[in-house]
Motif scaffolding. Structure first.
Motif, PDB file in Angstrom:
ATOM      1  N   LEU A   1     -12.132  -5.911 -10.636  1.00 27.92           N
ATOM      2  CA  LEU A   1     -11.364  -6.021  -9.634  1.00 27.92           C
ATOM      3  C   LEU A   1     -12.361  -6.586  -8.361  1.00 27.92           C
ATOM      4  O   LEU A   1     -11.531  -7.323  -7.637  1.00 27.92           O
ATOM      5  CB  LEU A   1     -10.909  -4.865  -9.055  1.00 27.92           C
TER       6      LEU A   1
ATOM      7  N   ARG B   1      -9.509   2.051 -10.061  1.00 26.57           N
ATOM      8  CA  ARG B   1      -8.761   0.919 -10.064  1.00 26.57           C
ATOM      9  C   ARG B   1      -9.486  -0.135 -10.653  1.00 26.57           C
ATOM     10  O   ARG B   1      -8.890  -1.031 -11.156  1.00 26.57           O
ATOM     11  CB  ARG B   1      -8.539   0.546  -8.698  1.00 26.57           C
TER      12      ARG B   1
ATOM     13  N   LEU C   1      -3.765  -0.785  -2.394  1.00 32.42           N
ATOM     14  CA  LEU C   1      -4.594  -1.373  -3.444  1.00 32.42           C
ATOM     15  C   LEU C   1      -3.628  -1.820  -4.669  1.00 32.42           C
ATOM     16  O   LEU C   1      -3.540  -2.713  -5.151  1.00 32.42           O
ATOM     17  CB  LEU C   1      -6.045  -0.680  -3.716  1.00 32.42           C
ATOM     18  N   GLN C   2      -2.959  -0.625  -5.101  1.00 31.98           N
ATOM     19  CA  GLN C   2      -2.117  -0.710  -6.052  1.00 31.98           C
ATOM     20  C   GLN C   2      -0.810  -1.700  -6.183  1.00 31.98           C
ATOM     21  O   GLN C   2      -0.641  -2.423  -6.981  1.00 31.98           O
ATOM     22  CB  GLN C   2      -1.490   0.682  -6.641  1.00 31.98           C
TER      23      GLN C   2
ATOM     24  N   LEU D   1      -0.794  -4.246  -3.997  1.00 34.56           N
ATOM     25  CA  LEU D   1      -1.287  -5.637  -3.570  1.00 34.56           C
ATOM     26  C   LEU D   1      -2.351  -6.486  -4.686  1.00 34.56           C
ATOM     27  O   LEU D   1      -2.563  -7.395  -4.504  1.00 34.56           O
ATOM     28  CB  LEU D   1      -2.048  -5.705  -2.040  1.00 34.56           C
ATOM     29  N   THR D   2      -2.634  -5.489  -5.656  1.00 28.53           N
ATOM     30  CA  THR D   2      -3.382  -6.301  -6.786  1.00 28.53           C
ATOM     31  C   THR D   2      -2.329  -6.885  -7.656  1.00 28.53           C
ATOM     32  O   THR D   2      -1.234  -6.327  -7.990  1.00 28.53           O
ATOM     33  CB  THR D   2      -4.030  -4.914  -7.782  1.00 28.53           C
TER      34      THR D   2
ATOM     35  N   ASN E   1      -6.875 -13.283  -7.044  1.00 32.02           N
ATOM     36  CA  ASN E   1      -7.906 -12.291  -6.214  1.00 32.02           C
ATOM     37  C   ASN E   1      -7.383 -11.346  -5.424  1.00 32.02           C
ATOM     38  O   ASN E   1      -6.225 -11.792  -4.771  1.00 32.02           O
ATOM     39  CB  ASN E   1      -8.820 -13.008  -5.655  1.00 32.02           C
ATOM     40  N   ILE E   2      -7.447 -10.192  -5.129  1.00 26.85           N
ATOM     41  CA  ILE E   2      -7.048  -9.338  -4.218  1.00 26.85           C
ATOM     42  C   ILE E   2      -7.125  -9.673  -2.783  1.00 26.85           C
ATOM     43  O   ILE E   2      -8.402 -10.025  -2.542  1.00 26.85           O
ATOM     44  CB  ILE E   2      -7.372  -7.934  -4.352  1.00 26.85           C
TER      45      ILE E   2
ATOM     46  N   TYR F   1      -8.236  -8.813  -0.054  1.00 26.98           N
ATOM     47  CA  TYR F   1      -8.735  -7.786   0.841  1.00 26.98           C
ATOM     48  C   TYR F   1      -8.639  -7.442   2.278  1.00 26.98           C
ATOM     49  O   TYR F   1      -8.224  -6.562   2.640  1.00 26.98           O
ATOM     50  CB  TYR F   1     -10.021  -7.682   0.396  1.00 26.98           C
TER      51      TYR F   1
ATOM     52  N   VAL G   1      -4.959  -5.876   2.550  1.00 25.85           N
ATOM     53  CA  VAL G   1      -5.290  -4.567   2.209  1.00 25.85           C
ATOM     54  C   VAL G   1      -5.736  -3.848   3.382  1.00 25.85           C
ATOM     55  O   VAL G   1      -5.064  -2.772   3.794  1.00 25.85           O
ATOM     56  CB  VAL G   1      -6.166  -4.176   1.015  1.00 25.85           C
TER      57      VAL G   1
END
Length: 560
Positions: free
Chosen positions: A86, A108, A438-439, A441-442, A449-450, A452, A455
């Motif tokens: 991740l 995660r 995080l869960q 928006l992943t 890519n996340i 961030y 987040v």
């Protein structure tokens, strides 16, 4: 995971005197000393002892608590992504919040580097350290720990049912905490909790986790996505590092940086610096992040009574209550190992310059405590005078908790005066909230890519109102009665809830023991104040009107 769940127990040598060495849960394990169980969803693992031969000889003893397979499946499910895939996360601070968020990140699928300016917590530091004060863990904090698949050992927790105030007259006044289904209230040594969480980290898959003790952040470059760390001059001589032993500075890359480095956070200072630098380059030259900091003026000193002596003391009768002496602003707490931890905020006592002064103050206000302390240590008064005064943190009020892909949690984001463990429980709750974001928006396909920066921004959005609410309530003692009228109000509202529970719900103070949002607790407190003072005003009018009528009657009688 199909019809069967798999439980991995990492076997450690078990000793009754060391609660930190006990079986751990794993998603994956490369250690050869790993036991694999398979069981159906409806099967229970009943409490039993297993003796297994170690590969080098000797025996391992494993204690297994009753656990339902469905619960184990929820906690021990495999990460949805490959470990380390991740992105790169950097966590600054290895206290309760720093360790817990690291466990969430590992689950995660992040590669995590953890930097802590202090040395690693070990058994030698569990006693005698001024930071080893007890903290009150409520359901809010315990649930956040359980959600990552951990269970705090019962040997580290001591149930608390309420307070016990010792009056100068010798009488006791007891006040029970809120209780009910699902409500928890336990005292734990801060150092023991940190040691437990750090040990849990040490047993994770090593290629996805690197721990650095004795290092502190120096600068953060938001454009490059890098952070530089230097050795902590105060603690580096005690610390053990995993790598780069010959370097005085380390620079690491990050996709997400989390500051969990306490009320004096250096990550927070870097965020403010970066925000100001960014504002100076913009058209309006205005910073987006503001900080209001209130230094805690109160200093305290602490003392300790060993378990064997604590059991013989008269205070053991109320071992499940926080015992307090208001005349000395002092408390005595019986922790899980049977010892007593005590602390005082009394200015005269904390600032006492000679042993006779310490003896005199204790003798006047709490002679029974003095007798116990002198039995523990005949030189108590001399050592108490030499003890350094400790400051109970400060209140931190930030306008936002993030800058780009850097985010603050715990005391770094919303430090508060220590009261009823609200700071630690709020910090642990931060971890579960950030993990949920995080869960959400992943990307589900794992190809993107996340985001961030989204987040960290979402964490501020969800947490800012509640954080400001609890800091405000702690700083102004809104929930904690300090005067006679506030004590009467608290007792009155508790009585109404006890007598008419369907009409009068739990008080705002009682809701601290639940997972109710802090902003909702504050709103309820305002309503309680309006209700209580409205009653006082009405009673005041009634009494005044009655007195006026009575005076008129007396006047008319005299005129006759």
């Amino acid at each position: 995971m199909g019809a069967c769940s798999q439980l991995h127990l990492h076997l450690l040598p078990f000793t009754d005197n060391n609660p930190l060495l006990f079986p751990r849960h794993y998603y994956k394990s490369t250690n050869k000393n790993t036991l694999h169980f398979q069981f159906s969803k409806k099967t229970y693992l009943s409490g039993r002892k297993l003796f297994l031969k170690h590969q080098f000889g000797g025996f391992w003893r494993v204690r297994m608590a009753a656990m339902e397979a469905e619960t184990a499946e929820r906690f021990l499910e495999e990460p949805t992504t490959k470990p380390g895939s991740l992105g790169k996360a950097v966590v600054v601070g290895a206290g309760p919040a720093g360790c817990l968020i690291t466990l969430y990140l590992l689950r995660r699928g992040f590669h995590v580097r953890v930097f802590e300016r202090r040395s690693m917590m070990d058994e030698a530091k569990l006693k005698g350290d001024p930071r080893s004060y007890p903290i009150l863990l409520t359901r809010r904090g315990i649930r956040a720990i359980e959600a990552v698949g951990l269970e705090v050992p019962s040997s580290l927790l001591k149930n608390q049912v309420g307070n016990c105030a010792h009056l100068l007259s010798g009488k006791k006044v007891k006040l029970d905490y809120y209780s009910g289904p699902g409500i928890q209230s336990c005292v734990a040594s801060r150092n023991a909790l940190v040691a437990f969480l750090q040990q849990s980290l040490l047993q994770r898959v090593s290629e996805n986790l690197v721990l650095y003790f004795g290092w502190e952040v120096s600068t953060i470059d938001d454009k490059k996505g890098t952070a530089k760390f230097c050795r902590s001059q105060k603690y580096s001589s005690e610390a053990e590092t995993n790598e780069q032993d010959n370097l005085d500075e380390i620079e690491v890359e990050f996709d997400l940086l989390i500051g969990a480095d306490g009320v004096s956070s250096k990550v927070r200072s870097e965020i403010l610096r970066l925000d100001q630098a960014n504002a100076s380059q913009s058209d309006n030259h205005k910073s987006h992040i503001t900080l209001d900091y209130i230094d805690n003026p109160r200093m305290y000193k602490s003392f300790y009574v060993r378990p064997s002596l604590a059991k013989e003391s008269p205070f053991i009768v109320d071992h499940d209550r926080v015992q307090a002496w208001r005349s000395l602003n002092m408390m005595l707490i019986n922790v899980a190992d049977g010892s007593f931890w005590g602390g005082t905020l009394n200015e005269e006592l904390v600032n006492a310059s000679s042993p006779p002064d310490v003896i005199r103050i204790f003798r006047d206000k709490a002679p029974e405590v003095l007798d116990l302390l002198l039995r523990e240590n005949p030189n108590f008064a001399e050592e108490f005078c030499r003890q350094s005064k400790m400051r109970g943190g400060g209140a931190v009020m930030l306008s936002q908790f993030h800058f780009k892909n850097i985010v603050l949690i715990g005391d770094a984001a919303h430090g508060m005066f220590p009261t009823y463990g609200t700071g630690c429980n709020a910090a642990l709750e931060d971890c579960s909230i950030l993990d949920k974001i995080l869960q959400e928006l992943t990307p589900s396909d794992g190809r993107q890519n996340i985001p961030y920066h989204l987040v960290s921004a979402e964490f501020t959005k969800r947490r800012i109102e509640d954080a400001h609410a609890i800091v405000e309530m702690n700083t102004n003692f809104i929930l904690f009665p300090r005067n006679t009228l506030a004590i009467i109000q608290s007792a009155f509202l508790r009585a109404l809830h006890k007598w008419f529970p369907k009409i009068f719900r739990p008080t705002a103070h009682q809701l601290l023991w639940t997972e109710t949002r802090f902003s909702e607790i504050r709103a309820k407190k305002y309503k309680e104040d309006l209700f209580f003072y409205s009653i006082l005003i009405i009673l005041g009018f009634i009494v005044t009107f009655s007195i006026v009528i009575l005076l008129k009657k007396l006047t008319s009688v005299k005129s006759l």
